[in-house]
Write an enzyme that holds these catalytic residues in place. Sequence first.
Site, PDB file in Angstrom:
ATOM      1  N   ARG A   1      29.577 -13.738 -13.104  1.00  0.00           N
ATOM      2  CA  ARG A   1      28.118 -13.578 -13.142  1.00  0.00           C
ATOM      3  C   ARG A   1      27.648 -12.699 -11.980  1.00  0.00           C
ATOM      4  NH1 ARG A   1      24.673 -18.969 -13.593  1.00  0.00           N
ATOM      5  NH2 ARG A   1      24.805 -19.070 -11.348  1.00  0.00           N
TER       6      ARG A   1
ATOM      7  N   ARG B   1      23.639 -11.532  -8.942  1.00  0.00           N
ATOM      8  CA  ARG B   1      22.919 -12.585  -8.225  1.00  0.00           C
ATOM      9  C   ARG B   1      23.470 -12.704  -6.815  1.00  0.00           C
ATOM     10  NH1 ARG B   1      21.612 -18.196 -11.243  1.00  0.00           N
ATOM     11  NH2 ARG B   1      21.904 -18.971  -9.131  1.00  0.00           N
TER      12      ARG B   1
ATOM     13  N   ARG C   1      27.664 -23.671  -2.777  1.00  0.00           N
ATOM     14  CA  ARG C   1      26.879 -24.247  -3.877  1.00  0.00           C
ATOM     15  C   ARG C   1      27.641 -25.402  -4.529  1.00  0.00           C
ATOM     16  NH1 ARG C   1      25.547 -19.904  -7.768  1.00  0.00           N
ATOM     17  NH2 ARG C   1      23.879 -21.258  -8.502  1.00  0.00           N
TER      18      ARG C   1
ATOM     19  N   ARG D   1      18.200 -32.470  -8.205  1.00  0.00           N
ATOM     20  CA  ARG D   1      19.483 -32.126  -7.599  1.00  0.00           C
ATOM     21  C   ARG D   1      19.852 -33.047  -6.450  1.00  0.00           C
ATOM     22  NH1 ARG D   1      19.532 -26.240  -9.094  1.00  0.00           N
ATOM     23  NH2 ARG D   1      21.429 -25.260  -8.382  1.00  0.00           N
TER      24      ARG D   1
ATOM     25  N   LYS E   1      24.149 -24.282 -17.941  1.00  0.00           N
ATOM     26  CA  LYS E   1      22.883 -24.989 -18.176  1.00  0.00           C
ATOM     27  C   LYS E   1      21.786 -24.031 -18.629  1.00  0.00           C
ATOM     28  CE  LYS E   1      22.399 -26.802 -14.023  1.00  0.00           C
ATOM     29  NZ  LYS E   1      23.584 -26.300 -13.297  1.00  0.00           N
TER      30      LYS E   1
HETATM   31  P1  AMP Z   1      20.129 -22.398  -9.782  1.00  0.00           P
HETATM   32  O1  AMP Z   1      19.685 -21.149 -10.455  1.00  0.00           O
HETATM   33  O2  AMP Z   1      19.670 -23.644 -10.500  1.00  0.00           O
HETATM   34  O3  AMP Z   1      21.584 -22.426  -9.480  1.00  0.00           O
HETATM   35  O4  AMP Z   1      19.368 -22.444  -8.377  1.00  0.00           O
HETATM   36  C1  AMP Z   1      19.532 -21.420  -7.428  1.00  0.00           C
HETATM   37  C2  AMP Z   1      19.180 -21.928  -6.045  1.00  0.00           C
HETATM   38  O5  AMP Z   1      17.813 -22.353  -6.021  1.00  0.00           O
HETATM   39  C3  AMP Z   1      19.973 -23.124  -5.570  1.00  0.00           C
HETATM   40  O6  AMP Z   1      21.223 -22.764  -5.018  1.00  0.00           O
HETATM   41  C4  AMP Z   1      19.015 -23.705  -4.524  1.00  0.00           C
HETATM   42  O7  AMP Z   1      19.035 -22.933  -3.346  1.00  0.00           O
HETATM   43  C5  AMP Z   1      17.673 -23.500  -5.189  1.00  0.00           C
HETATM   44  N1  AMP Z   1      17.291 -24.649  -6.037  1.00  0.00           N
HETATM   45  C6  AMP Z   1      17.105 -24.637  -7.401  1.00  0.00           C
HETATM   46  N2  AMP Z   1      16.780 -25.853  -7.844  1.00  0.00           N
HETATM   47  C7  AMP Z   1      16.781 -26.682  -6.766  1.00  0.00           C
HETATM   48  C8  AMP Z   1      16.551 -28.058  -6.576  1.00  0.00           C
HETATM   49  N3  AMP Z   1      16.243 -28.874  -7.592  1.00  0.00           N
HETATM   50  N4  AMP Z   1      16.646 -28.545  -5.304  1.00  0.00           N
HETATM   51  C9  AMP Z   1      16.929 -27.758  -4.276  1.00  0.00           C
HETATM   52  N5  AMP Z   1      17.172 -26.445  -4.372  1.00  0.00           N
HETATM   53  C10 AMP Z   1      17.103 -25.893  -5.606  1.00  0.00           C
END
Ligand code: AMP
Length: 188
Positions: free
Chosen positions: A128, A134, A145, A89, A14
């Site tokens: 990654r 990360r 996740r 989400r 994404k």
């Molecule tokens: P991502 O980079 O989108 O995978 O987000 C990394 C982390 O940020 C996720 O595993 C959540 O802990 C938090 N996070 C990001 N976006 C959301 C969301 N819309 N709702 C809840 N937690 C989020």
Amino acid sequence: MFNLILFGPPGAGKGTQAVKIAEKFGWKHVSTGDILRAEVSQGTPLGLKVKSVMDAGLLVSDDLLIEIMESVFVKHAAVKGFVLDGFPRTLNQAQELDKMLLKHGQEVSLVVALEVDEDELVNRLLKRAQDQGRKDDTAEVIKNRLVQYHHHTKPLIDYYTDKKLYREVYGVGTVEDIFSQLCTVINP
Ligand code: AMP
């Protein structure tokens, strides 16, 4: 204003595609993960609050995310479009997003999902971890996740299918091929 949700599990690509879409159409890319990671690395009160949840691969509270998104929308009210990457989400986030957009005379324009099978996702996320370091890309956290995705996020497919806004693009192949398929589907 075109409000695109780029949907899919962690590791679907994404982030990569959202940057390209935003660049091509002149839209604002909003990655809630990037916003939260910046708060963590700057050690802000919000960052301190969410760090452990993110490190564990769990979801940050809906209230916080909705607050963040509202301030992003208000700040960038003049843009031609948004590419939302990582938000909504949960069903609650999706409903609150609808309410918030309605308040600003807007609506979700389209939801495009990147489809990638689970083995490929895990391989990408592990890679990654090596490349970007990360913290939430370790085997245990990756599992969390994906569980969060299946449990909380996947139900949104029905939500947006019912609204006739949901499309899918196969997310395996070259970045350029996937991008061109996305562009065909988006066609603003
Ligand atoms: P991502 O980079 O989108 O995978 O987000 C990394 C982390 O940020 C996720 O595993 C959540 O802990 C938090 N996070 C990001 N976006 C959301 C969301 N819309 N709702 C809840 N937690 C989020």
